[in-house]
Every structure is written in C-alpha cells, then in structure tokens.
Design an enzyme around this catalytic site. Sequence first.
Site, PDB file in Angstrom:
ATOM      1  N   HIS A   1     -42.564 -31.895 -26.115  1.00  0.00           N
ATOM      2  CA  HIS A   1     -41.640 -32.540 -25.174  1.00  0.00           C
ATOM      3  C   HIS A   1     -40.898 -33.693 -25.833  1.00  0.00           C
ATOM      4  CE1 HIS A   1     -45.351 -35.036 -24.366  1.00  0.00           C
ATOM      5  NE2 HIS A   1     -44.472 -36.021 -24.285  1.00  0.00           N
TER       6      HIS A   1
ATOM      7  N   GLU B   1     -40.007 -35.746 -20.538  1.00  0.00           N
ATOM      8  CA  GLU B   1     -40.794 -36.822 -19.944  1.00  0.00           C
ATOM      9  C   GLU B   1     -39.859 -38.000 -19.727  1.00  0.00           C
ATOM     10  OE1 GLU B   1     -43.891 -38.306 -22.543  1.00  0.00           O
ATOM     11  OE2 GLU B   1     -44.864 -39.417 -20.934  1.00  0.00           O
TER      12      GLU B   1
ATOM     13  N   HIS C   1     -39.992 -41.121 -27.511  1.00  0.00           N
ATOM     14  CA  HIS C   1     -40.759 -40.357 -28.503  1.00  0.00           C
ATOM     15  C   HIS C   1     -40.488 -38.868 -28.401  1.00  0.00           C
ATOM     16  CE1 HIS C   1     -43.652 -40.510 -25.037  1.00  0.00           C
ATOM     17  NE2 HIS C   1     -43.895 -39.260 -25.380  1.00  0.00           N
TER      18      HIS C   1
END
Length: 134
Positions: free
Chosen positions: A79, A130, A7
């Site tokens: 992010h 991440e 994502h």
Amino acid sequence: MLGRLNHVAIAVPDLAAASAVYRETLGARVTAPQALPEHGVTIVFIDVGNTKIELLEPLGEGSPIAAFLEKNPSGGMHHVCYEVDDILAARDHLKASGARVLGDGTPKTGAHGKPVLFLHPKDFMGTLVELEQA
Ligand code: CO
C-alpha cells in the site's frame, strides 16, 4: 485534501531477512520491529529522507496481509500512505464521492500513533491506499 506521501509499504514473509537486506545490501537505517496486534502485522520503518518505507510481516491468525503473501510469496508492494489534514473530513469527502472506506469507517490508530483509514484498491487503480492524519 491529499498531502505528502508518508510511506510506501512492502509486505514481506520474513521481517528479519528483509530488514537485513535493507540494512546491509542497501545501507539503510532500519527501526526496531514494532508489533501492531490491532492491524495483524509487525513492522519496521526505513527513513529514506523524502518518505519512508514500511516493511510488514504477518502477526497472528487472520492477518490482513496473509492472503497477499499467499499470492506474492516473496513479498511485494502492499500500500501507499498519504497524509491528510483532517481524516474525518477526508473520509466524508471520499464516501460522498463513492469511494469505499474499509472497515466501519472509524479510523484506527496507526504505526505512528495517529488515526488511519484504508481505501478499497478497486477504487484507486488497484492500489490499496492508507490515509494518515498529518
Ligand atoms: Co502503512
């Protein structure tokens, strides 16, 4: 080591308003809000087929996205999240390569119930990264 893009996360000051933009203006399907107190955020996901968009709103005192929203009051890209097959092996490889893993290096449980880690943006061209266990 690096797998698919899981994502892209966008920090927003008002999750309901941002969800409405995605739902009504962009015609997307938006999940119900999910509070993640351990991460200091409330999130929704938007499935766009090949990846997801995660909208993040601060939750509680000292949210990790509060400073970001002070600098970017209308919100912004926060992010990117990549999948890895083995998050502990990925962490050890990154540390050995000189990259900084945020926190104490112990994975936390992320929004999908899987272990996640965050990497210092200064080591990745100004982008907070991440990693999520695939
Ligand atoms: Co994320």
